[in-house]
Motif scaffolding. Structure first.
Motif, PDB file in Angstrom:
ATOM      1  N   SER A 184      44.357  30.823  27.961  1.00  0.00           N
ATOM      2  CA  SER A 184      45.790  30.349  28.384  1.00  0.00           C
ATOM      3  C   SER A 184      45.808  28.708  28.253  1.00  0.00           C
ATOM      4  O   SER A 184      46.917  28.335  28.788  1.00  0.00           O
ATOM      5  CB  SER A 184      46.186  30.965  29.473  1.00  0.00           C
ATOM      6  N   GLU A 186      44.568  26.699  29.747  1.00  0.00           N
ATOM      7  CA  GLU A 186      44.202  26.169  31.041  1.00  0.00           C
ATOM      8  C   GLU A 186      43.104  25.505  31.373  1.00  0.00           C
ATOM      9  O   GLU A 186      42.351  25.796  32.427  1.00  0.00           O
ATOM     10  CB  GLU A 186      44.598  27.329  32.001  1.00  0.00           C
ATOM     11  N   ASP A 347      38.190  57.066  37.629  1.00  0.00           N
ATOM     12  CA  ASP A 347      37.461  55.802  38.113  1.00  0.00           C
ATOM     13  C   ASP A 347      36.747  56.128  39.451  1.00  0.00           C
ATOM     14  O   ASP A 347      37.292  56.947  40.495  1.00  0.00           O
ATOM     15  CB  ASP A 347      38.198  54.823  38.164  1.00  0.00           C
ATOM     16  N   LEU A 351      34.944  51.379  36.117  1.00  0.00           N
ATOM     17  CA  LEU A 351      36.001  52.418  35.383  1.00  0.00           C
ATOM     18  C   LEU A 351      35.152  53.483  34.774  1.00  0.00           C
ATOM     19  O   LEU A 351      35.640  54.454  34.358  1.00  0.00           O
ATOM     20  CB  LEU A 351      36.463  51.495  34.120  1.00  0.00           C
ATOM     21  N   GLN A 502      36.661  33.445  41.329  1.00  0.00           N
ATOM     22  CA  GLN A 502      38.126  33.027  41.626  1.00  0.00           C
ATOM     23  C   GLN A 502      38.602  33.770  43.065  1.00  0.00           C
ATOM     24  O   GLN A 502      38.458  34.919  43.102  1.00  0.00           O
ATOM     25  CB  GLN A 502      39.037  33.386  40.342  1.00  0.00           C
ATOM     26  N   VAL A 505      40.580  37.024  43.642  1.00  0.00           N
ATOM     27  CA  VAL A 505      40.662  37.972  42.400  1.00  0.00           C
ATOM     28  C   VAL A 505      39.353  38.395  42.208  1.00  0.00           C
ATOM     29  O   VAL A 505      39.341  39.832  42.020  1.00  0.00           O
ATOM     30  CB  VAL A 505      40.872  36.901  41.164  1.00  0.00           C
ATOM     31  N   GLY A 506      38.145  37.915  42.130  1.00  0.00           N
ATOM     32  CA  GLY A 506      37.003  38.456  42.066  1.00  0.00           C
ATOM     33  C   GLY A 506      35.987  37.644  41.293  1.00  0.00           C
ATOM     34  O   GLY A 506      36.273  36.502  41.114  1.00  0.00           O
ATOM     35  N   PHE A 508      33.556  36.846  38.204  1.00  0.00           N
ATOM     36  CA  PHE A 508      33.321  36.997  36.566  1.00  0.00           C
ATOM     37  C   PHE A 508      31.980  36.979  36.185  1.00  0.00           C
ATOM     38  O   PHE A 508      31.670  37.584  35.236  1.00  0.00           O
ATOM     39  CB  PHE A 508      34.313  35.996  36.025  1.00  0.00           C
TER      40      PHE A 508
ATOM     41  N   ASN B 544      48.606  37.439  42.318  1.00  0.00           N
ATOM     42  CA  ASN B 544      47.924  38.633  42.469  1.00  0.00           C
ATOM     43  C   ASN B 544      48.532  39.716  41.805  1.00  0.00           C
ATOM     44  O   ASN B 544      48.083  41.041  41.834  1.00  0.00           O
ATOM     45  CB  ASN B 544      47.793  39.062  43.842  1.00  0.00           C
ATOM     46  N   TYR B 548      48.587  34.184  34.953  1.00  0.00           N
ATOM     47  CA  TYR B 548      49.362  33.285  33.774  1.00  0.00           C
ATOM     48  C   TYR B 548      48.802  33.575  32.387  1.00  0.00           C
ATOM     49  O   TYR B 548      49.622  33.741  31.706  1.00  0.00           O
ATOM     50  CB  TYR B 548      48.881  31.753  34.074  1.00  0.00           C
ATOM     51  N   LYS B 645      42.821  48.877  38.116  1.00  0.00           N
ATOM     52  CA  LYS B 645      42.222  47.881  37.759  1.00  0.00           C
ATOM     53  C   LYS B 645      41.427  47.860  36.698  1.00  0.00           C
ATOM     54  O   LYS B 645      40.592  48.923  36.378  1.00  0.00           O
ATOM     55  CB  LYS B 645      41.234  47.509  38.953  1.00  0.00           C
ATOM     56  N   PRO B 649      38.986  41.332  36.812  1.00  0.00           N
ATOM     57  CA  PRO B 649      39.908  41.371  37.996  1.00  0.00           C
ATOM     58  C   PRO B 649      41.268  40.924  37.929  1.00  0.00           C
ATOM     59  O   PRO B 649      41.971  41.389  38.779  1.00  0.00           O
ATOM     60  CB  PRO B 649      39.135  40.442  38.906  1.00  0.00           C
ATOM     61  N   ARG B 650      41.664  40.087  36.788  1.00  0.00           N
ATOM     62  CA  ARG B 650      42.977  39.682  36.731  1.00  0.00           C
ATOM     63  C   ARG B 650      43.875  40.524  35.781  1.00  0.00           C
ATOM     64  O   ARG B 650      44.976  40.479  35.850  1.00  0.00           O
ATOM     65  CB  ARG B 650      42.885  38.278  36.132  1.00  0.00           C
TER      66      ARG B 650
END
Lengths: 773, 944
Positions: A184, A186, A347, A351, A502, A505-506, A508, B544, B548, B645, B649-650
């Motif tokens: 993105s 970013e 799930d 998953l 993050q 969020v979780g 990674f 959440n 982005y 989900k 996570p996003r």
């Protein structure tokens, strides 16, 4: 690159006496360790020619402690650094083929690398970005031809999750450009990546997805642009672990492995077409426990399998697809022999689908598997396991700080001192009492732990280093097992370090292991002791635990003391401070009414800032007993008007005989109301609290009154809180009594009556009297 | 009313009556009709304006607040004669002119004719004789024309409504309305003047123009007016059978038509005065319960039906807060009474085939009334599920969108024209609302249809409408205005002076079309439309919910589709069908920006169908056709959208699984039914696929007009339906033919809106000047001239950047990128916020705010956007360095900002400043001031 020496900069704080670089994996040898400053250490690492590719966790041991874990990556190609500006196809950075590029994706930055290849040459790229564990960096990669056409592009992949790979056969001789950016735009200066660029094969999937340990197996590598091919390998490792299968082709290896599950379960591979019950694989039902392998190879494909199970067995049917990095998002349906659906699962946590079931009869059963969205493809590999649900145990050290999974994950014991940590238990299909054992420990270190009964999910482990223990450190395994020696259920104390996390969020990327870093470090300038009164604490009671500090000469800093673990139903402040220069403090604890009775072991942890950083030590484990209360009391409702004293009645019930007299204090009285402290003994049935009510007392209903009863046993107070919910009404005087001039006379008449009765009246009796004019 | 009398006394002596003497008039024959038709309404049993009542002799003689109405001693000084004889434009004339009347439900009135005044005068002079016992009631004035034998050369045709009649049961009836069409496109009600003749079997009885059944059979009704003839086939069935009143079919419409269940009355959430009904009748079962079962024996009295409180309150036989709703002899009363008499039953539950209305029709559909005080009755026909129809005019509530032009009696449906203009008159019966279009043109207009050039169908249809309105459109704008307008609209930037120059020099007569074609093919054109659709699809980050990355991928997905010219219905189809991860299938983000099923349903209706169904979530829509059933049946299509989900996570995975939405009144699962459409077979099918296919189909009646309207609104500043996302019966298109033709063309272009844009931009309608003429100055809805439109926030910032030669920096975009390219609705700047950039928090078209505000003006004047950029961009310094003359520099600035050369007078004034300046620095500052002034000028800020 393998077979080379590399100088690594280690940067951090308070690296005063670096002693050793602890490496979690074989293949990397530390040749030298040189301190440049307290914040910078140089290490020369020698990478073995056969070192496994990938991630190498490291920690630096210093005399003062162990560092957080960092990771180091080993590849097969020479490394080159990105040279900015390379932000457009026009100023691409020209690189050799078969290299690993170290680059950074800055904000809105796109990095272009140009190579020249011949037609038919395989061009593969793989990015290590989020896996480097620095920050949430989600990369995007594309291969373009010289005309700026995107030939292939990848963002997220099932195999590498946020990290991406690409592989294509060059359609013509010439220049090709690889573009890397944050997906993105970013990025920032922490978004570092390693881009492996070369002619290696990068298959996306492997089939079969599982193999038996020690058995030579041919694996089909799926997804190479030149076509699938076979790799022969002998998986090793424990049951249920992943074997890292590296795709090797033309002398080059894929930079990262494909995952193969190690399992000794008998298995059958699907035999397409198996899209309906009549064509289910295998023709003869396989007896559970067993496993099936297959691929959802086209859209809307459904695969059927059947197996035989005995009535009443505790079985778990589970799909392993995402956990083996397959793109399949499975839906699992369990059917009986007639094809009737018994259960369905999409799930379960992740998953991958899981169904627990007990066969209602002996017989054969079907499972269907398909993709949740009806997708499919040659890499939609999966394994369905039908296995017994066996008891299992494991443990971990809990996350001590939000968003910091490394905090206190290493055990650093100052010489001649103690260190305590909480251990969480994860039980499956068992509810046993547990014990923890260290397979090994550094010299001079011993470990004790508090009991872990069936009801407890965590307990305390306290490590003690002898005064003469050498300063050293290493990785040690711990085993958690059923306290019952007849049971063979046991597991490991696992370590999970989350990288690239993050907020909210979780996680990674993480690194898992079954070894804990334990070190003996320099002496701490203080010791801490916990002194628990030798009497029990009662439910709804309070107690004061004394914390005593032995300060070394010259150390008088403030020390923070915490209770790392409390018995269920016991409350306490999160921390207390032993002020600068002081050496004693009290930890006030309290219990709820339903706190479980029994004897528990506690310790306190003390930490202080010293000139060498934070030092953490603990006390030894001490017993605390929670018992039922010796007596209880109930307060009757009392009512009065401003300025008029009244009596509140407390009824006492004795459960155990108390010694001598106990003080009784009423708490929660409103402003302007007071009552003297009373005493009771083993014979007291009722207490009359004379409440003195001031003219300006707080009006209204006050229902937070309770009593503190303080019986003494063996010279120690056992504080009881009881009589909760006592209510006092303070009303305004009625208007008639206010305005009448002969108010005083009335009062004078009434007072003797009120003071006369030998027995104070309850609220109800008072009301009855008032009604009788 | 008192003031009339008071005033009259001042002017009393100055009035001279001219009264021809006639023989003693007969009260019953001559006087009574005059009084009943003209006076009793305001001075009768029900009303005593000015304290005067005239319906009995005694009251008449008693007089009013200002004195005696009739003075038998001095007949010529009788007030009644004074007032009816005033000049026609006098404020106090009786009966008053409608516009002068302060009573809204007044049905119009006209000055009495001299004959009528003469009759009154003679009657009074002869002692005002009044037969004993005669009491007067209000009568509608006979509007039957005289000399009907003469032909009217202007008359083209007559039209009758309904065009055929079928009468079932003895309770049925139908009333005719006949409209005459004239050569000048005007229309007129001639119902009172027609002659009706039954041809064949006399199966019907004709009263006035209403048909009642007599016996089974069929016949023809011959209608004639001034030589024009029409015949209407009539069939009668079950003429001798009575029809039982049904609660849902008959009683509920009465309650709705009488306003019993409005929010201000018993429809309020807590009811009114202890009696509650469901708002606009969304819950008939509940209403039945409350009427019959609450307070048994009170609201409904089965023993004495007339004593039922429901009836007595309605006719105000007992005090009723809501006043009198209808008369005892009204149709509504009869329906309620019949129902109570028949036992006040609810429609049999097992009777699935209960006959309910399925639609209503309001006739005539479109009329042009010429001059003030033209009357025209509306006729409403309800069509029932068994195919039968009924005249429900008297059970319909009427309203007008513009009572300045057209008034309508809310109960009778009688329209009357007043000022020039147009109005949409709507009737509401049961849960249905339908409307008709009325234009009022001045009676004596010197208008002549202009000969106008027409580029395509757009011009034809716009001109046709303007002709009906007697409006002459403005002239076409000049080339420099056109090039500026089309650049700003199509690609969001100004033409450069070079582009202007070559366009002006181009002698190709079709150069405007060529320019439009060229601009449509640019990337910038794509960006403008990506931005517009991104607003409606709410592309933005949600904490959440939409990361982005997801928002950016969603935006890129939309851009890729628009850039590759994917047919618009395909884009929407893909969007609504989408399933998968919000990263891997970015279209699924549509279901992630809104998680609530009902809100999602409303968004789909508002964005893709342009209709707001929110009201129907809790009650039947008061101004539109949507009922709660419609709402929940449509919501059922989205009840199976599930989210879970993903590995990242996003990311969320959008998929379909079982799911239902319950109708809150019946508490049953709603069956999926298309909004205003059929109930598809949804078993074992993806409901979203069904709705996606339905919505994006070329036959869908909502989708193409809605998109066409949104596209249109971009170029004209307002839609044919305005606001564009508020299509409802009560907010009709200003030019329905134009909208449907645009939609038809759009479908024909395979939903390629580029082609539609081309049609619009090459039309003369788009190219009109903003300057108005006498006839179109007040027109705001019919595109007779261009509107000055403030630039959108993003375009404005881009244009300021362009003019000042400076660059912007937005998140995720390289320096120098344009504001229209911003992907995330949450990426904004102070400038964009102030100028009303959509935050994309809702799908509402009102998100983009175009209204000017003080903070905008102050920001442009004093804020750092303009000032700083003038300095930063160095435009002035470059011009000075180029050694141009002051005149040339000023001209260059004008061309740069306003796309036109400086005018001579402007130049003269500005050069004077420069010449007076002392020193280069001062001169530079003056140039900067000129530049600043240009950037702050309305001509710059507006697209004109």
């Amino acid at each position: 690159m393998r077979g080379n020496d590399v100088e690594v900069d280690l940067r951090g704080n308070r690296m005063f006496e670096p002693r050793e670089l602890i490496c979690y994996k074989k293949g990397v040898v530390v040749k030298s360790l040189t301190k440049v400053s307290d914040k910078h250490v140089k290490a020369v690492l020698s990478i073995a020619a056969d070192a496994p590719l990938g991630e190498y966790p490291l920690r630096l041991l210093c005399d003062g402690g162990l560092t957080y874990m960092s990771t180091f990556w080993v590849g097969q190609f020479p490394c080159v650094d990105e040279l900015e500006p390379n932000n457009s196809i026009k100023n691409s950075q020209v690189v050799d083929f078969n290299v690993t590029i170290h680059g950074v994706s800055e904000k809105e930055d796109a990095d272009y690398y140009q190579i020249t290849v011949k037609q038919g040459q395989r061009i593969s790229v793989e990015l290590e970005a989020i896996r480097l564990g620095r920050i949430l960096f989600d990369p995007y990669v594309a291969i373009l031809n010289a005309r700026n056409d995107v030939l292939v592009a990848a963002d997220d992949t099932a195999l590498l999750r946020q990290d991406a790979y690409l592989s294509l056969i060059a359609p013509e001789d010439g220049e090709y450009v690889i573009m890397v950016r944050e997906s993105s735009y970013e990025g920032n200066n922490k978004c570092r990546y390693r881009l492996h660029l070369g002619g290696f094969s990068r298959p996306g999937a492997v089939y079969p997805p599982s193999a038996k340990p020690g058995v030579d197996t041919d694996f089909r590598m799926i997804g190479d642009p030149a076509g699938d091919y076979l790799v022969r390998a002998t998986p090793t490792g424990d049951e249920g672990n992943h074997y890292d299968l590296f795709a090797r082709r033309d002398g080059l290896s894929a930079p990262s492995p494909n995952l193969v599950l190690v399992s000794a379960l008998p298995f059958v591979s699907e035999d397409e077409p198996n899209d309906e019950s009549k064509k289910a694989t295998p023709t003869e039902a396989l007896a559970a426990p067993c496993a099936f392998h297959g691929i959802i190879d086209k859209k809307e494909d459904v695969d059927w399998f059947h197996f035989y199970a005995n009535k009443g067995e505790n079985l778990r049917v589970r799909v392993r697809a995402r956990s083996l990095r397959s793109p399949l998002d499975s839906v699992l349906i369990l059917r009986d022999a007639e094809g009737k659906q018994l259960e369905r699962n999409d799930d379960q946590g992740g998953l991958d689908s899981i169904i627990d079931f007990k066969p209602p009869t002996d017989g054969s059963y079907f499972v269907n598997i398909r993709d949740q969205l009806g997708n499919g493809g040659p890499d939609y590999v999966y394994r369905v396991e039908i296995d017994r649900r066996e008891p299992s145990l494991s443990a971990n050290i809990p996350i001590g700080k939000r968003y910091d999974s490394q905090y206190r994950k290493m055990i650093c014991i100052p010489r001649g001192n103690r260190y305590a940590t909480v251990v969480n238990i994860l039980r499956q299909n068992t509810s046993c009492e547990c014990k923890l054992q260290a397979d090994s420990l550094p010299a001079g270190v011993s470990m004790k732990h508090s009991s872990a009964p069936k009801s407890a999910n965590n307990f305390l482990a306290v490590f003690e280093a002898r005064e003469d223990a050498p300063v050293t450190g290493g990785l040690h395994r711990f085993t958690i097992s059923d306290a019952d020696t007849n049971s063979k259920v046991s597991g490991k104390l696992m370590e999970v370090i989350d990288f690239a996390q993050q907020n909210n969020v979780g996680v990674f990327h993480n690194v898992k292991g079954d070894r804990i870093a334990v070190a003996v470090i320099d002496e701490a300038p203080f010791h801490v002791n916990l002194e628990i009164p030798p009497v029990s604490i009662v439910q709804n009671g309070t107690a004061r635990l004394k914390v005593r500090l032995n300060r070394n000469k010259g150390f008088d800093e403030a020390v923070k003391v915490t209770l790392p673990w409390k018995p269920p139903g016991v409350g306490a402040p999160s921390e207390i401070i032993i002020a600068k220069g002081e050496s004693e403090a009290f930890y006030d604890i309290n219990t709820s009414g339903d706190a479980a009775t029994g004897t528990y072991q506690l310790c306190v942890v003390a930490q202080a800032e010293t000139d060498k950083g934070q030092v953490v030590v603990s006390s030894s484990l001490q017993n605390l007993t929670v018992e039922e209360p010796m007596l209880s009391m109930s307060l009757e409702m009392a009512s009065t008007i401003l300025g008029e004293d009244t009596v509140m009645i407390g009824k006492v019930e004795h459960h155990k005989e108390i010694q001598g007299q106990a003080k009784v204090v009423v708490h929660g009285l409103p402003h302007g109301v007071t009552t003297p402290t009373l005493r009771l003994d083993a014979t007291t049935k009722q207490l009359n609290f004379k409440l003195k009510v001031a003219d300006d007392a707080a009006k209204g209903k006050h229902n937070a009154l309770f009593c503190q009863v303080l019986p003494i046993k063996n010279g120690y107070v056992i504080a009881h809180n009881t009589g909760h919910g006592g209510t006092l009404m303070v009303n305004s005087p009625s208007p008639s009594s206010k305005k009448s001039g002969d108010k005083m006379d009335n009062k004078a008449e009434q007072q003797p009556v009120a003071s006369k009765p030998s027995k104070p009246l309850s609220r109800l009796e008072q009301l009855r009297q008032r009604k009788r004019p | 009313m008192t003031r009339f009398f008071a005033k009259i006394y001042h002017v009393f002596t100055s009035i001279i009556l001219v009264t021809p003497l006639v023989a003693t008039p007969d009260f019953l024959k001559d006087v009574q009709p005059i009084l009943e038709e003209n006076c009793i309404r305001c001075h009768g049993e029900n009303k005593d304006k000015g304290g005067l009542q005239m319906h009995t002799h005694a009251l008449m003689m008693e007089g009013g607040e200002t004195g005696d109405a009739i003075d038998l001693k001095n007949p010529e000084r009788s007030l009644i004669l004074e007032l009816v004889s005033l000049s026609h434009d006098h404020d106090d004339i009786m009966p008053p002119a409608p516009a002068e009347d302060d009573d809204a439900d007044y049905k119009g009135g006209f000055p009495l004719s001299d004959d009528q005044i003469g009759l009154l005068d003679a009657w009074i002079r002869n002692g005002a004789k009044w037969p004993v016992g005669v009491s007067l009631t209000e009568k509608e004035k006979s509007r039957r024309e005289s000399d009907l034998g003469e032909l009217d050369p202007e008359l083209i045709a007559i039209e009758v409504f309904p065009k055929q009649v079928s009468l079932e049961t003895s309770a049925d009836f139908h009333r005719f309305v006949v409209v005459a069409h004239y050569k000048d496109t005007s229309t007129r009600d001639v119902t009172p003047s027609i002659d009706l003749q039954v041809v064949g079997q006399p199966v019907v009885r004709v009263e006035d123009t209403t048909l009642f059944p007599e016996m089974d059979g069929s016949c023809l009704i011959q209608i004639s007016y001034r030589g024009k003839q029409l015949s209407v086939p009539v069939t009668v069935k079950e003429a001798s059978e009575n029809r039982l009143a049904s609660f849902q079919r008959d009683v509920m419409p009465v309650l709705t038509a009488s306003g019993c269940n409005t929010g201000s009355c018993h429809g309020s959430a807590r009811g009114r005065d202890g009696f509650m009904l469901s708002l606009f009748g969304y819950d008939p079962v509940g209403d039945y319960h409350r009427i019959t079962r609450e307070m048994p024996g009170r609201r409904i009295n089965l023993a004495l039906p007339e004593d039922s409180l429901l009836l007595r309150k309605a006719i105000e036989a007992v005090p009723h807060t809501g006043g009198k709703l209808f008369e005892k002899d009204s149709r509504a009363y009869q329906v309620l009474l019949d129902w109570v008499k028949a036992g006040a039953d609810y429609d049999e539950p097992q009777d699935n085939g209960i006959v309910l209305p399925t639609a209503i029709e309001v006739y005539p559909k479109q009329v042009v009334l010429k001059g003030k005080d033209q009357l025209l009755p509306l006729s409403v026909r309800a069509i029932y599920s068994d195919g039968s129809d009924r005249d429900v005019t008297k059970l319909t509530t009427f309203s007008t969108s513009n009572d300045n032009s057209v008034k309508v009696d809310s109960r009778s449906g009688l329209m009357s024209s007043s000022e020039r203009g147009e109005a949409f008159v709507m009737g509401r019966f049961h849960t249905f609302s339908e409307g008709m279009h009325t234009i009022v043109v001045p009676k004596d207009n010197l208008y002549q249809r202009p000969k106008l050039e027409e580029a395509n169908y757009i011009d034809e249809l716009v001109h046709e409408k303007l002709h009906r309105l007697r409006v002459t459109p403005s002239e076409l704008c000049d080339d420099s205005v056109f090039i500026r307008r089309v650049h700003l609209d199509l690609i969001g930037r100004l033409p450069t002076p070079g582009e202007l120059d070559s366009f002006l020099k181009d002698s190709n007569p079709l150069k405007r079309n060529v320019l439009v074609d060229r601009l449509i093919d640019t990337n910038e054109f794509t960006e403008i439309w990506v931005m517009k659709w991104a607003e409606l699809l709410q592309i933005r980050t949600f904490p959440n919910q939409v990361s982005y990355k997801a928002a950016l991928l969603y935006h890129n997905w939309l851009r890729a589709h628009i850039a590759s010219n994917t047919p618009f219905n395909e884009i929407v189809r893909e969007l609504l069908k989408s399933k998968g991860g919000t990263f891997s299938k970015p279209a699924t983000n549509f279901f992630q920006v809104e998680l609530e099923t009902k809100q999602l349903t409303e968004n789909v209706a508002q964005v893709f169908m342009g209709t707001r169904i929110q009201c129907a979530q809790c009650h039947n829509h008061p101004f539109d056709r949507w009922t709660m059933d419609d709402y929940y049946s449509f919501a059922a299509f989205f009840a199976q959208v599930k989210r879970k989900k993903s590995g990242d996570p996003r990311e969320q995975i959008i998929y379909d699984a079982s799911g239902q939405i319950k109708h809150p009144v019946t508490n049953e699962n709603a069956k999926p039914r298309f909004l205003g459409g059929a109930e598809p077979d949804s078993k074992d099918k993806s409901r979203r696929e069904l709705v996606a296919d339905w919505l994006s189909s070329p036959d869908n009646p909502w989708f193409a007009p809605n998109v066409a309207n949104i596209v249109w609104a971009h170029f004209f500043g307002l839609g044919i339906v305005e606001p564009v996302d508020d299509v409802r019966v009560s907010n009709p298109p200003s030019n329905p033919d134009l909208l449907s033709e645009l939609a038809k063309q759009f479908v024909g272009y395979d939903f390629d809106f580029k082609k539609l844009v081309r049609d619009i931009c090459i039309s003369k309608t788009y190219q009109r000047s903003t300057r108005t003429n006498l006839s179109n100055a007040s027109d705001t809805r019919n595109f007779s001239h261009a509107q000055s439109r403030r630039l959108r926030a993003e375009v404005m910032l881009d244009v300021i950047s362009q003019a000042t030669n400076t660059e912007n920096k937005f998140k995720g975009l390289p320096k120098g990128a344009k504001a229209v390219q911003i992907a995330d609705g949450n990426t904004s700047t102070y400038f964009l916020k102030t100028f009303g950039r959509a935050t994309r928090e809702t799908v509402c078209s009102c998100e983009v705010r175009m209204d000017p505000s003080l903070s905008q003006a102050l920001h442009l004047l004093n804020g750092d956007t303009v000032n700083k950029r003038i300095k930063q961009g160095g435009v002035i310094l470059d011009l000075i360095k180029s050694k141009k003359s002051p005149g040339e520099i000023i001209n260059a600035l004008y061309l740069r900002c306003l796309t036109r050369p400086v005018s001579a007078s402007e130049k003269e004034k500005l050069i004077a400043y420069i010449e007076a300046a002392d020193g280069e620095k001062i001169k530079e500052e003056i140039y900067e001031d000129i530049f600043w002034a240009l950037l702050n000028s309305k001509e710059f800020i507006f697209n004109h």
